[in-house]
Enzyme design. Structure first.
Site, short mmCIF file in Angstrom:
data_model
loop_
_atom_site.label_atom_id
_atom_site.label_comp_id
_atom_site.label_asym_id
_atom_site.label_seq_id
_atom_site.Cartn_x
_atom_site.Cartn_y
_atom_site.Cartn_z
N ASP A 22 -10.27 -8.96 8.87
CA ASP A 22 -9.60 -8.20 8.47
C ASP A 22 -10.16 -7.35 8.81
OD1 ASP A 22 -6.95 -6.50 7.82
OD2 ASP A 22 -8.06 -6.22 6.10
N ASN A 67 -2.29 -17.18 22.91
CA ASN A 67 -3.18 -16.18 23.31
C ASN A 67 -4.79 -16.30 23.77
OD1 ASN A 67 -1.17 -14.79 22.36
ND2 ASN A 67 -1.08 -14.81 20.35
N ARG A 69 2.48 -11.75 -0.46
CA ARG A 69 0.72 -12.57 -0.10
C ARG A 69 0.12 -13.83 -0.79
NH1 ARG A 69 -1.67 -8.59 3.48
NH2 ARG A 69 -0.40 -6.69 4.03
N ARG A 87 0.94 -1.13 0.17
CA ARG A 87 -0.34 -0.01 0.05
C ARG A 87 1.21 1.39 -0.04
NH1 ARG A 87 -1.79 0.42 4.42
NH2 ARG A 87 -1.54 -1.37 5.64
N LYS A 146 -9.40 -1.72 1.87
CA LYS A 146 -9.59 -1.43 2.32
C LYS A 146 -9.96 -0.69 1.78
CE LYS A 146 -6.26 -3.64 5.13
NZ LYS A 146 -6.49 -4.06 5.92
N ASN A 155 6.46 -9.25 2.54
CA ASN A 155 5.00 -8.32 2.11
C ASN A 155 3.90 -9.35 0.80
OD1 ASN A 155 2.05 -7.03 2.78
ND2 ASN A 155 2.48 -5.78 1.03
N TYR A 163 -1.15 -3.28 -6.72
CA TYR A 163 -1.62 -4.32 -5.85
C TYR A 163 -2.68 -4.13 -4.82
CZ TYR A 163 -0.14 -5.31 -0.17
OH TYR A 163 -0.01 -5.54 0.83
N GLY A 164 -2.74 -5.75 -4.16
CA GLY A 164 -3.48 -5.45 -3.55
C GLY A 164 -5.03 -4.55 -2.88
N GLY A 165 -3.72 -4.41 -1.72
CA GLY A 165 -4.41 -3.15 -0.51
C GLY A 165 -4.96 -1.47 -1.86
N SER A 177 -1.31 -2.67 11.34
CA SER A 177 -1.07 -4.60 10.13
C SER A 177 0.29 -5.42 10.51
CB SER A 177 -0.35 -3.63 8.64
OG SER A 177 -1.80 -2.68 8.19
N ALA A 178 0.65 -6.11 9.97
CA ALA A 178 1.58 -7.20 10.09
C ALA A 178 1.85 -7.86 11.61
CB ALA A 178 2.52 -6.74 9.61
N CYS A 179 0.84 -7.58 12.86
CA CYS A 179 0.53 -7.38 14.29
C CYS A 179 0.03 -8.91 14.38
CB CYS A 179 0.41 -6.41 14.86
SG CYS A 179 0.95 -5.62 15.34
N GLY A 180 -0.49 -10.23 13.14
CA GLY A 180 -0.53 -11.09 13.65
C GLY A 180 -2.23 -11.33 13.53
N LYS A 181 -2.90 -10.95 13.06
CA LYS A 181 -3.89 -10.15 12.83
C LYS A 181 -4.75 -11.88 12.76
CE LYS A 181 -7.01 -6.88 11.57
NZ LYS A 181 -6.67 -6.01 10.69
N HIS A 186 -10.88 -1.57 11.77
CA HIS A 186 -9.94 -2.99 11.16
C HIS A 186 -10.04 -3.90 11.73
CE1 HIS A 186 -5.93 -3.13 9.95
NE2 HIS A 186 -6.26 -3.75 8.42
N ARG A 237 2.16 -2.98 19.41
CA ARG A 237 3.44 -3.70 19.63
C ARG A 237 4.44 -2.78 20.52
NH1 ARG A 237 6.44 -7.71 16.61
NH2 ARG A 237 5.27 -8.83 14.76
C1 OXD Z 1 -2.77 -4.73 5.78
C2 OXD Z 1 -3.98 -5.68 5.02
O1 OXD Z 1 -2.65 -3.94 5.41
O2 OXD Z 1 -4.61 -6.20 5.99
O3 OXD Z 1 -3.80 -4.09 6.99
O4 OXD Z 1 -2.87 -6.05 4.01
MN MN Z 2 -4.97 -5.22 7.05
#
Ligand code: OXD
Ligand code: MN
Length: 587
Positions: free
Chosen positions: A276, A494, A367, A70, A207, A365, A198-200, A249-253, A227, A398
């Site tokens: 997401d 968790n 996917r 993004r 998004k 990144n 790109y995706g986003g 983003s990228a925190c393990g959702k 989100h 984090r």
């Molecule tokens: C993000 C995604 O960047 O879900 O949050 O791709």
């Molecule tokens: Mn996201």
């Protein structure tokens, strides 16, 4: 593909006149159509077939090396009034931006096919779902949209002759980073995206629609577009309770959304509703209900493994698209963290790669796009038009030192403040300075389609609408010791924190009051089967007044950025937090 929708047809004609494609293809969302597009792309080199025996229906796409993420600095909210977009967004006058973009879109589809992609965000039968139409010149986008949304005829049928749909216009242009814009027009519910595949930036349902446009629509209509992942937790008695959670983003959702309870949690099951995005509104019973507007996962590949997320791996074994991972010489997708490295592979740039190479094989990144219904733990409520009732909402980031493993907000207003102050610290793993705090309110910094001050105001109002609003919590899986090591095992464990949260919601667990909220009382957090000693537990749950005074300064600075527009209740929460912290420091 049939529609009599005059507004849609007129708009498609207008776009065609502007972009002058060679052909127009209305997409019906069928498997046959998808297969044909894949065949086309395999033929022209845009896609590569992976080993079809081991990875049935899986394909690989390598994007332009300058188009892999993004682009927040090129993402604009073009509302009529700059203050409505707020300091959290890039802004441009709608007419000015449209003129600029019209220049870019003019003739941009010459020699290309224009795909008209109707889609529905949310279960087709749900009154809370929304229809959008994306016009794109990218077959890659079109096939990804088929996985990520309920696409095609079903969306048109839902739309009927209504004019109420989000209009998304997309072209990859020349993929020139200098000629790239991702623009949103919240008042007219339009998205114009140029110059990225790109995706986003390009899968406009995600998004752009489901968060940026939808957040503005939710403000107007009294609901929430967030989100957040949506997770169901089933106890051994078969009772399922649902929570949502927002992390940057990228925190393990995606990992938390598909969590596998540890062996100690016999009889417990976790069910994934979404990984997401959550759309939420109050039901007639006064409870907050969530639907997942998406139909697929667009997950970060690196780090996804049997150990970290077995369910994601199961989801992506068939009918999935891999973007910018590596491909082993025997046609299998590979990324760092998946398994032992293949002896020979082609990296995300298309270069030969071996384990001796000093660059990563997969882009960090990179996917996978996988159908959510393939997830072994997809919730039976995934397609429920009413959604699922939410007990708790969880915010996180984090934080190495400040935030404890878990705390509960005192009430809704305080919870909104806690969510608004969510932040992450850069760690040694990232480039740049260590310990720099990045504020990411409710994990919506890149995605809120309007002024954060108004957004917090909207959240505050949502809490006043019902006595049964969910409880709000904050978690931090990333607490470190003095050596910079993580002290919480995370992943499946968790579950222990989630169980405490559910117990709090049911009034079944004690807590200790601290200046920042309620933390688990001794013995209430189930630690059986993991090796957490007293000292570590104290560190995990501790609230360090000194670190929090520094944190307060950062919070103040953030609130001030929004001037007069910041709701008074947020300043009140700030003052109260300050008082509570000062009281403990003095005692
Ligand atoms: C993000 C995604 O960047 O879900 O949050 O791709
Ligand atoms: Mn996201």
């Amino acid at each position: 593909m049939t529609t009599n929708n005059i507004a849609l047809k007129t708009w498609v004609d207008e776009v065609a006149a502007l972009t002058t494609p060679d052909t127009i293809q209305w997409c019906d969302g069928s498997q046959a159509e998808y297969d044909k597009l894949i065949e086309l792309m395999v033929g022209n080199g845009m896609m590569e077939a992976l080993d079809q025996e081991k990875w049935p229906g899986c394909y690989y796409h390598r994007s332009d090396a300058q188009d892999v993420a993004r682009v927040e600095h090129l993402t604009f909210i073009c509302s009529n009034d700059k203050d409505v977009a707020g300091p959290n967004n890039n802004w441009e006058e709608p007419a000015v931006m449209k003129e600029k973009l019209t220049g870019l879109f003019k003739g941009c589809m010459k020699g290309r096919t224009m795909y008209v992609v109707p889609y529905c965000m949310g279960p087709v039968g749900s009154p809370y779902s929304k229809v959008g139409v994306e016009i794109t010149d990218s077959p890659y986008v079109t096939v990804n949209m088929k996985i990520m949304t309920r696409m095609g005829q079903q969306a048109l049928d839902k739309l009927g002759d209504s004019t109420d749909f989000v209009r998304g216009l997309h072209s990859t242009g020349e993929l020139d980073p200098e000629r790239r814009y991702i623009c949103h027009f919240p008042e007219t519910r339009e998205i114009w995206s140029f110059g990225s595949g790109y995706g986003g930036n390009a899968l406009l349902g995600k998004k752009c629609h489901a968060l940026r446009i939808a957040s503005a629509q939710a403000r107007d209509e009294g609901w929430l577009a967030e989100h957040m992942l949506i997770l169901g937790l089933e106890n051994p008695e078969g009772e399922v309770k649902y929570v949502t959670a927002a992390f940057p983003s990228a925190c393990g959702k995606t990992n938390l959304a598909m969590l596998i309870p540890p062996a100690h949690y016999k009889g417990w099951k976790a069910w994934c509703v979404g990984d997401d995005i959550a759309w939420m509104r109050y039901g007639e019973d006064g409870r907050l209900y969530a639907i997942n507007p998406e139909a697929g996962f667009f997950g970060v590949a690196p780090g996804t493994s049997e150990k970290t997320n077995k369910n994601a791996l199961e989801s992506l074994k068939t009918n999935s698209i891999f973007t910018n991972t590596a491909v082993s010489e025997d046609g299998q997708p590979w990324w760092e963290g998946l398994s032992e490295a293949p002896a020979n592979a082609t990296d995300w740039r298309g270069n030969a790669w071996t384990p001796e190479s000093d660059t990563p094989a997969a882009h960090p990144n990179s996917r996978f796009t996988a159908p959510a219904r393939q997830c072994p733990v997809v919730s039976s409520k995934f397609d429920d038009p009413e959604g699922v009732p939410i007990e708790a909402m969880i915010f996180g980031g984090r934080r190495a030192k400040t935030a404890p493993l878990v705390f509960e907000a005192f009430d809704w207003e305080h919870g909104v403040y806690v969510g608004a102050m969510a932040a992450s610290e850069t760690t040694a793993a990232a480039t740049g300075a260590v310990g720099v705090v990045r504020r990411d309110p409710m994990a919506m910094k890149p995605f809120c389609g309007y002024n954060f001050a108004d957004y917090f105001g909207h959240w505050l109002e949502m809490g006043k609408k019902s006595e049964k609003a969910p409880k709000i919590f904050h978690v931090n899986w990333f607490r470190q010791n003095d050596k910079g090591e993580f002290i919480w095992p995370g992943f499946g464990d968790n579950m222990r924190v989630l169980e405490w949260i559910l117990k709090r919601c049911a009034g079944e667990a004690d807590a200790v009051e601290t200046p920042i909220g309620h933390v688990p009382a001794p013995g209430t957090l189930d630690l059986e089967g993991i090796d957490i000693d007293e000292v570590t537990l104290e560190r995990l749950l501790g609230v360090d007044p000194e670190a929090w005074h520094t944190e307060l300064e950062g919070q103040k600075e953030f609130l001030e950025t929004y001037g007069e527009r910041m709701p008074a209740a947020m300043w009140k929460q700030f003052e109260q937090l300050k008082e509570r912290l000062t009281a403990v420091s003095a005692s």
